[in-house]
Design an enzyme around this catalytic site. Structure first.
Site, PDB file in Angstrom:
ATOM      1  N   HIS A  83     -10.745   4.794  -8.902  1.00  0.00           N
ATOM      2  CA  HIS A  83      -9.628   3.934  -8.524  1.00  0.00           C
ATOM      3  C   HIS A  83     -10.159   2.580  -8.083  1.00  0.00           C
ATOM      4  O   HIS A  83     -11.086   2.505  -7.282  1.00  0.00           O
ATOM      5  CB  HIS A  83      -8.831   4.553  -7.363  1.00  0.00           C
ATOM      6  CG  HIS A  83      -7.738   3.647  -6.878  1.00  0.00           C
ATOM      7  ND1 HIS A  83      -6.524   3.539  -7.520  1.00  0.00           N
ATOM      8  CD2 HIS A  83      -7.693   2.761  -5.854  1.00  0.00           C
ATOM      9  CE1 HIS A  83      -5.770   2.644  -6.901  1.00  0.00           C
ATOM     10  NE2 HIS A  83      -6.456   2.158  -5.889  1.00  0.00           N
ATOM     11  N   ASP A 162       5.685   7.826  -0.289  1.00  0.00           N
ATOM     12  CA  ASP A 162       4.984   6.551  -0.411  1.00  0.00           C
ATOM     13  C   ASP A 162       5.847   5.524  -1.133  1.00  0.00           C
ATOM     14  O   ASP A 162       5.881   4.352  -0.763  1.00  0.00           O
ATOM     15  CB  ASP A 162       3.650   6.715  -1.146  1.00  0.00           C
ATOM     16  CG  ASP A 162       2.988   5.363  -1.327  1.00  0.00           C
ATOM     17  OD1 ASP A 162       2.651   4.742  -0.300  1.00  0.00           O
ATOM     18  OD2 ASP A 162       2.842   4.901  -2.468  1.00  0.00           O
ATOM     19  N   ARG A 169       7.862  -1.303   3.468  1.00  0.00           N
ATOM     20  CA  ARG A 169       6.768  -2.154   3.976  1.00  0.00           C
ATOM     21  C   ARG A 169       6.827  -3.545   3.371  1.00  0.00           C
ATOM     22  O   ARG A 169       6.580  -4.549   4.051  1.00  0.00           O
ATOM     23  CB  ARG A 169       5.407  -1.501   3.656  1.00  0.00           C
ATOM     24  CG  ARG A 169       5.106  -0.294   4.531  1.00  0.00           C
ATOM     25  CD  ARG A 169       3.919   0.488   3.995  1.00  0.00           C
ATOM     26  NE  ARG A 169       2.720  -0.318   3.886  1.00  0.00           N
ATOM     27  CZ  ARG A 169       1.736  -0.106   3.016  1.00  0.00           C
ATOM     28  NH1 ARG A 169       1.799   0.911   2.169  1.00  0.00           N
ATOM     29  NH2 ARG A 169       0.684  -0.873   2.995  1.00  0.00           N
ATOM     30  N   SER A 184      -1.545   5.164   1.589  1.00  0.00           N
ATOM     31  CA  SER A 184      -0.664   4.982   0.438  1.00  0.00           C
ATOM     32  C   SER A 184      -1.429   5.268  -0.868  1.00  0.00           C
ATOM     33  O   SER A 184      -0.994   6.050  -1.723  1.00  0.00           O
ATOM     34  CB  SER A 184      -0.126   3.544   0.451  1.00  0.00           C
ATOM     35  OG  SER A 184       0.406   3.184  -0.786  1.00  0.00           O
ATOM     36  N   LYS A 188      -1.488   9.193  -3.379  1.00  0.00           N
ATOM     37  CA  LYS A 188      -1.217   9.274  -4.823  1.00  0.00           C
ATOM     38  C   LYS A 188      -2.424   9.830  -5.575  1.00  0.00           C
ATOM     39  O   LYS A 188      -2.285  10.622  -6.505  1.00  0.00           O
ATOM     40  CB  LYS A 188      -0.824   7.892  -5.350  1.00  0.00           C
ATOM     41  CG  LYS A 188       0.546   7.468  -4.834  1.00  0.00           C
ATOM     42  CD  LYS A 188       0.899   6.047  -5.176  1.00  0.00           C
ATOM     43  CE  LYS A 188       0.188   5.046  -4.337  1.00  0.00           C
ATOM     44  NZ  LYS A 188       0.732   3.706  -4.303  1.00  0.00           N
TER      45      LYS A 188
HETATM   46  N1  URA Z   1      -1.563  -0.235  -3.348  1.00  0.00           N
HETATM   47  C1  URA Z   1      -0.898   0.865  -2.958  1.00  0.00           C
HETATM   48  O1  URA Z   1      -0.711   1.797  -3.724  1.00  0.00           O
HETATM   49  N2  URA Z   1      -0.465   0.913  -1.683  1.00  0.00           N
HETATM   50  C2  URA Z   1      -0.662  -0.071  -0.790  1.00  0.00           C
HETATM   51  O2  URA Z   1      -0.244   0.048   0.349  1.00  0.00           O
HETATM   52  C3  URA Z   1      -1.338  -1.221  -1.224  1.00  0.00           C
HETATM   53  C4  URA Z   1      -1.784  -1.271  -2.523  1.00  0.00           C
END
Ligand code: URA
Length: 435
Positions: A83, A162, A169, A184, A188
């Site tokens: 990632h 999320d 957010r 966050s 995932k």
């Molecule tokens: N990417 C994400 O998936 N979440 C965040 O909070 C910031 C960047």
């Protein structure tokens, strides 16, 4: 019974939340029982007070469990993903995924779209005519089983907490908070059914974490979350103070990725692809050292076998594999406009995010989630930090289809580069390693 107002008060006063309090909040917010105004208050309290390691592990776990967790336990072998926190010209996932798959790793890769100045792997893949990233989880599992790799987008079922929290957010000034960002992303990634994860944490003017200290803190936090969840995780800090490779733009980045899969391509893109694949091989225990992993990755790239693997993946996901080596089958651009250096000298600092914003002005990216992109357009980057340039020589070429914003984009690009008298130090591509 846990009162959400007590949870907010506890965090406001700097107390660590218990797993039960966290679960009550995340479950309640996902179901709609906890309203946005309470969630906003808690998020802002977290921004100010932060979160401890155990608290953050429980928070991430609750987010992960708010939706589907893909179970790949019936697929044999080590499942590992990479990632990146994103940037400009970051197409590493395109050559890396088939390369790692060809090296025998299982790569369940769930990627995102570009937003703002950063590009996204899904948009790049979808520049290949016919390529589908909206596959079912069952088909995704089948691809990981048969081809060692599947490349899809996030489904609605993965970490819905999320999705809701991120939207909140975004409008409550609570995005820029390391524990919230780390949880966050990791919620995932941990839903992918992986055993290991290699994190590429970008820093520099084109990165989400422009300051190195913030990038290091984010890396440390994400590694701790992954470890607490029982996964193998390693993080690399890498440079994003100038675009990766020579091209920014979706189909253009596909072409450049294929060059790497042919054993060619720009040095930085090839080095990143090899290094991060080597990290995956070491995590999996397939290679004992990074040197061995690097040598294996380079050999596979140079043999052309990873390109053949990519062709098979493209075909299996509905795309036209001939488009990988026949540029006329990819979306293109009609016009070009050079942006020239105003003076003799050396390329000093670049405002890399501005280069990304210029690319979105001509259609290569999107300012809002709903915006459409033009997959054929983008920017050719001629100069790198530290290069000698002469007045009038092109620094960039805008490759575009619509005239509308091109002059403004050119102005933005010109302002994104400083020309200096003394040669600036070339930024190191690789920084710290955590894990
Ligand atoms: N990417 C994400 O998936 N979440 C965040 O909070 C910031 C960047």
């Amino acid at each position: 019974m846990i009162l959400i107002s007590d949870v907010i008060r506890a965090k406001r006063d700097g107390r660590e939340l218990s797993p039960a309090e966290i679960a009550a909040f995340i479950d309640g917010y996902t179901s709609g029982a906890v309203p946005d105004y309470q969630a906003s208050a808690l998020l802002m309290a977290i921004v100010w007070r932060g979160m401890g390691d155990a608290e953050l592990a429980a928070w991430t776990d609750a987010m992960l469990r708010s939706g589907e967790v893909i179970d790949l336990s019936d697929v044999p072998g080590y499942k590992v993903d990479k990632h990146s926190t994103g940037g400009v010209g970051d197409k590493v996932s395109l050559p890396l995924a088939p390369l790692a798959a060809e090296a025998g790793l299982r790569v369940p890769m769930i990627s995102g779209r570009g937003l703002g100045h950063t590009g996204g792997t899904l948009d790049k893949l979808e520049a290949i005519p016919g390529f589908r990233t909206d596959l079912s989880v069952a088909r995704f599992r089948e691809l990981v089983d048969t081809l060692n790799v599947g490349l899809i987008g996030q489904t609605a079922e993965i970490a819905p907490a999320d999705k809701k929290l991120y939207a909140l957010r975004d409008v409550t000034a609570t995005v820029e908070c390391i524990p919230l960002i780390a949880s966050s992303i990791m919620s995932k990634k941990l839903a992918e059914g992986i055993d290991g994860l290699v994190l590429d944490i970008k820093t520099g003017s084109g990165a989400f974490m422009a300051r190195r200290a913030d990038a290091l803190e984010l890396a440390k936090t994400m590694v701790a979350i992954g470890r607490a969840a029982g996964r193998d995780v390693v993080a690399r800090i890498t440079d994003m103070s100038q675009p990766i490779g020579r091209w920014v733009g979706n189909a253009l980045e596909v072409i450049e990725s294929v060059e790497v899969l042919q054993g060619r391509g720009p040095a930085d893109l090839r080095a990143l692809t090899i290094e991060l694949t080597a990290e995956m091989l070491v995590l999996a225990g397939s290679d004992a050292t990074l040197d061995a992993g690097r040598a294996r990755a380079a050999r596979i790239l140079d043999s052309g076998a990873a390109l053949e693997r990519f062709e098979r993946v493209v075909e299996a996901q509905g795309g036209d594999p001939r488009a990988l080596t026949d540029r006329s089958r990819l979306p293109g651009f009609r016009s070009r406009l050079d942006v020239a250096a105003a003076a003799d000298g050396f390329v000093g600092e670049m405002d890399c995010a501005e280069i990304g914003r210029a690319s979105l002005m001509i259609g290569a990216g999107r300012a809002r989630k709903e915006d459409a992109i033009d997959p054929g357009v983008g920017i050719e980057v001629h100069a790198r930090v530290g290069d000698r340039v002469e007045a009038g020589a092109p620094l960039f070429t805008l490759c575009y289809n619509e005239d509308r914003e091109v002059v403004a984009a050119a102005r933005r690009l010109r302002a994104a580069v400083t020309i200096v008298d003394e040669q600036a130090p070339v930024p190191a591509l690789f920084g710290e390693r955590l894990g």
